[in-house]
Design a protein around this motif. Structure first.
Motif, PDB file in Angstrom:
ATOM      1  N   PHE A 131     -88.549  56.372  37.648  1.00  0.00           N
ATOM      2  CA  PHE A 131     -87.508  55.917  38.552  1.00  0.00           C
ATOM      3  C   PHE A 131     -87.789  54.465  38.927  1.00  0.00           C
ATOM      4  N   LYS A 132     -86.756  53.602  38.835  1.00  0.00           N
ATOM      5  CA  LYS A 132     -86.846  52.235  39.331  1.00  0.00           C
ATOM      6  C   LYS A 132     -85.662  52.007  40.257  1.00  0.00           C
ATOM      7  N   LEU A 133     -85.987  51.669  41.478  1.00  0.00           N
ATOM      8  CA  LEU A 133     -84.960  51.385  42.465  1.00  0.00           C
ATOM      9  C   LEU A 133     -85.069  49.927  42.860  1.00  0.00           C
ATOM     10  N   GLY A 134     -83.929  49.241  42.980  1.00  0.00           N
ATOM     11  CA  GLY A 134     -84.029  47.835  43.320  1.00  0.00           C
ATOM     12  C   GLY A 134     -82.697  47.220  43.667  1.00  0.00           C
ATOM     13  N   TYR A 135     -82.764  45.905  43.871  1.00  0.00           N
ATOM     14  CA  TYR A 135     -81.556  45.124  44.150  1.00  0.00           C
ATOM     15  C   TYR A 135     -81.651  43.806  43.402  1.00  0.00           C
ATOM     16  N   GLY A 136     -80.563  43.416  42.741  1.00  0.00           N
ATOM     17  CA  GLY A 136     -80.489  42.137  42.048  1.00  0.00           C
ATOM     18  C   GLY A 136     -79.169  41.472  42.306  1.00  0.00           C
ATOM     19  N   SER A 137     -79.178  40.148  42.362  1.00  0.00           N
ATOM     20  CA  SER A 137     -77.937  39.430  42.649  1.00  0.00           C
ATOM     21  C   SER A 137     -76.901  39.620  41.550  1.00  0.00           C
ATOM     22  N   GLU A 138     -77.335  39.928  40.311  1.00  0.00           N
ATOM     23  CA  GLU A 138     -76.385  40.158  39.222  1.00  0.00           C
ATOM     24  C   GLU A 138     -75.984  41.626  39.111  1.00  0.00           C
ATOM     25  N   TRP A 139     -76.914  42.530  39.369  1.00  0.00           N
ATOM     26  CA  TRP A 139     -76.647  43.961  39.223  1.00  0.00           C
ATOM     27  C   TRP A 139     -76.184  44.621  40.516  1.00  0.00           C
ATOM     28  N   GLY A 140     -76.540  44.047  41.645  1.00  0.00           N
ATOM     29  CA  GLY A 140     -76.382  44.727  42.916  1.00  0.00           C
ATOM     30  C   GLY A 140     -77.496  45.739  43.090  1.00  0.00           C
ATOM     31  N   ALA A 141     -77.272  46.762  43.906  1.00  0.00           N
ATOM     32  CA  ALA A 141     -78.255  47.839  44.038  1.00  0.00           C
ATOM     33  C   ALA A 141     -78.310  48.601  42.721  1.00  0.00           C
ATOM     34  N   SER A 142     -79.526  48.993  42.320  1.00  0.00           N
ATOM     35  CA  SER A 142     -79.655  49.644  41.020  1.00  0.00           C
ATOM     36  C   SER A 142     -80.646  50.794  41.096  1.00  0.00           C
ATOM     37  N   ALA A 143     -80.411  51.784  40.267  1.00  0.00           N
ATOM     38  CA  ALA A 143     -81.346  52.892  40.074  1.00  0.00           C
ATOM     39  C   ALA A 143     -81.449  53.115  38.573  1.00  0.00           C
ATOM     40  N   LEU A 144     -82.638  52.866  38.021  1.00  0.00           N
ATOM     41  CA  LEU A 144     -82.868  53.010  36.585  1.00  0.00           C
ATOM     42  C   LEU A 144     -83.786  54.204  36.378  1.00  0.00           C
ATOM     43  N   ILE A 145     -83.298  55.185  35.666  1.00  0.00           N
ATOM     44  CA  ILE A 145     -84.004  56.463  35.540  1.00  0.00           C
ATOM     45  C   ILE A 145     -84.233  56.753  34.052  1.00  0.00           C
ATOM     46  N   ARG A 146     -85.463  57.060  33.709  1.00  0.00           N
ATOM     47  CA  ARG A 146     -85.779  57.427  32.331  1.00  0.00           C
ATOM     48  C   ARG A 146     -86.486  58.767  32.305  1.00  0.00           C
ATOM     49  N   ALA A 147     -86.055  59.623  31.380  1.00  0.00           N
ATOM     50  CA  ALA A 147     -86.745  60.886  31.114  1.00  0.00           C
ATOM     51  C   ALA A 147     -87.332  60.815  29.708  1.00  0.00           C
ATOM     52  N   THR A 148     -88.649  60.916  29.603  1.00  0.00           N
ATOM     53  CA  THR A 148     -89.334  60.912  28.315  1.00  0.00           C
ATOM     54  C   THR A 148     -89.783  62.328  28.004  1.00  0.00           C
ATOM     55  N   VAL A 149     -89.341  62.850  26.861  1.00  0.00           N
ATOM     56  CA  VAL A 149     -89.652  64.224  26.476  1.00  0.00           C
ATOM     57  C   VAL A 149     -90.373  64.209  25.131  1.00  0.00           C
ATOM     58  N   PRO A 150     -91.666  64.588  25.092  1.00  0.00           N
ATOM     59  CA  PRO A 150     -92.359  64.690  23.805  1.00  0.00           C
ATOM     60  C   PRO A 150     -91.813  65.875  23.011  1.00  0.00           C
TER      61      PRO A 150
END
Length: 485
Positions: A1-20
């Motif tokens: 999980f990556k939560l953040g704020y950027g002037s180009e993206w606005g508020a953001s939540a980047l979520i990755r699920a890695t499954v072997p």
């Protein structure tokens, strides 16, 4: 999980699920939420085994504000619409130590999608590569089947399908002569970006260069005369007739080495110090049957070859020491220039002074330098210097790139305590030509139990700011969000 704020993206939540999926294959699924841009999704696969490594990745976003960074009237902006996507494939397959396949392909919605959503990749490949290469080689021969084709028409490119076969310098049985041969056949097409002037042109080109060497030694003096010939054929197209260019060539290398032990004592650089010096001369004569290279279609350096008569004058210095009971190079420094018998109208007797240095000053400290100093004009057209320091708890890097009239860029990186519970990494790029901090970033990491936390920020020179907080499994620190800063 990556939560953040950027002037180009606005508020953001980047979520990755890695499954072997297996010991060699993993699936990565991304869900990227941007308050200003919409919802992005990605799906990828990574595979790795002793003989192969690769990835397949995709990303799609229906952009709610596609021209927030690049105005619709700009060069990039004209190619952007709300459908933003990228697909990529990378694979290396090694059959044995002499035989492998390497390929990389990228298909993009527009030339700005990497700059906006894949910053890490964009810094390394502003125009991503598309190629497939099959290589076979041993101690005697090297061969490659290579293709490079533009998948997106908003880039300039030289599309290429080529097969090359080289015979390395090999002694001819029963003679004192050595033979070296370089050969290629290629279909080449120069294609241009939409809206950029220039007519596309193409050619089938056959190129072959063969050289004979006669190495000799007279006491301490090494003498290597050579003679050869190059022939290059260009097929007919709608703009030009077929053409054959011949370049007979001759030359002679002259060099000697002298060594002296300067010290047997142990110092900070190692045990003992030996100096080896190698002055050398190389006379080069090439006589092209084509007087003006503009008469030929221009695809790469082969097409720009012309008459040459010059003497390469160089001095190589090597300082050697012993580290862990093994001989190591402490400094390898090469200076060279050319005395120009044929100056092509420049009016100068000597070419620039070129510098090539690789200096592992200690087991941990490396300094590299590569550059050109034009003593005729008093300018430095190009110079690149890198300093790298590596120890268990600290990795530091500093690089300076100078291109006369274009750039003077400083880049610094730091990675502190990477194996510790708390670690830090930072990056800054500064242009002293423009007195501008182009990019600055810092991230702190903390590992607790089985989780890894990160807090970081980044500032760009176009007033773009972002702050990001991430949570991930400590067992997968290398797994990065596919759409990341």
């Amino acid at each position: 999980f990556k939560l953040g704020y950027g002037s180009e993206w606005g508020a953001s939540a980047l979520i990755r699920a890695t499954v072997p999926l297996s010991q060699q294959l993993a699936s990565m699924t991304d869900l990227n939420l941007y308050s200003k841009r919409g919802v992005g999704v990605g799906q990828g696969f990574q595979w790795e085994s002793p003989d192969r490594v690769g990835l397949l990745g995709s990303f799609y976003l229906k952009d709610e504000d596609p021209h927030s960074k690049y105005d619709q009237a700009s060069v990039f902006g004209q190619e952007i619409n709300e459908e933003r996507y990228r697909f990529k494939l990378e694979h290396v397959e090694r059959f044995d130590q002499e035989h492998y396949v390497n390929t990389r392909w990228n298909y993009l919605s527009d030339p700005a999608v990497l700059a906006e959503f894949f910053r890490r990749e964009y810094r390394s490949f502003a125009q991503p590569e598309n190629y497939a290469s099959w290589v076979y080689g041993n101690h005697y021969i090297g061969s490659e089947a290579f293709s490079n084709y533009r998948l997106n028409d908003f880039y300039n490119n030289t599309d290429r399908g080529e097969y090359s076969f080289d015979l390395y310098r090999t002694k001819l049985k029963g003679t004192p002569l050595y033979l070296q041969s370089e050969n290629s056949i290629a279909h080449l097409e120069r294609v241009y970006t939409n809206g950029i002037s220039g007519s596309a042109y193409d050619s089938v080109r056959l190129d072959s260069k063969t050289t004979l060497f006669l190495p000799q030694r007279y006491g301490w003096l090494s003498l290597v005369p050579r003679a050869g010939s190059r022939a290059t054929y260009y097929s007919k197209d709608e703009f030009s007739n077929e053409e054959i260019r011949y370049i007979p060539d001759a030359g002679m290398e002259l060099s000697f080495q002298a060594t002296k032990v300067l010290s047997n004592r142990e110092r900070w650089y190692g045990q003992g110090l030996r100096h080896k010096i190698e002055p050398y001369l190389d006379y080069i004569f090439e006589d092209s049957s084509v007087n003006d290279t503009n008469d030929l279609r221009q695809f790469d350096a082969i097409d720009a070859l012309q008459d040459e008569e010059k003497v390469k004058i160089g001095l190589r210095n090597i300082l050697q020491t012993k580290r862990n009971n093994r001989t190591s190079r402490f400094i390898d420094l090469d200076f060279y220039t050319h005395y120009l018998v044929e100056d092509h109208g420049a009016g100068d007797n000597f070419d620039s002074l070129f510098v090539d240095a690789r200096m592992p000053l200690t087991k941990r400290l490396m300094v590299d330098a590569l550059g050109e100093c034009n003593w005729n004009s008093g300018t430095i057209p190009f110079f690149n210097t890198r300093i790298y320091y590596d120890r268990d708890d600290m990795v530091l890097g500093l690089e300076h790139l100078h291109r006369d009239g274009l750039d003077s860029l400083w880049t610094a990186r730091a990675d502190l305590f990477p194996e510790s519970r708390v670690s830090f990494e930072g990056y800054v790029r500064y242009s002293d030509r423009d007195n501008d901090v182009e990019e600055i970033a810092a991230t702190a990491y903390m590992t607790k139990c089985c989780m890894r936390y990160a807090l970081g920020g980044r500032v760009y020179d176009d007033d773009e700011i972002s702050v990001m907080f991430s949570i991930g499994l400590a067992a997968f620190p290398e797994a990065r969000i596919s759409s990341s800063l």
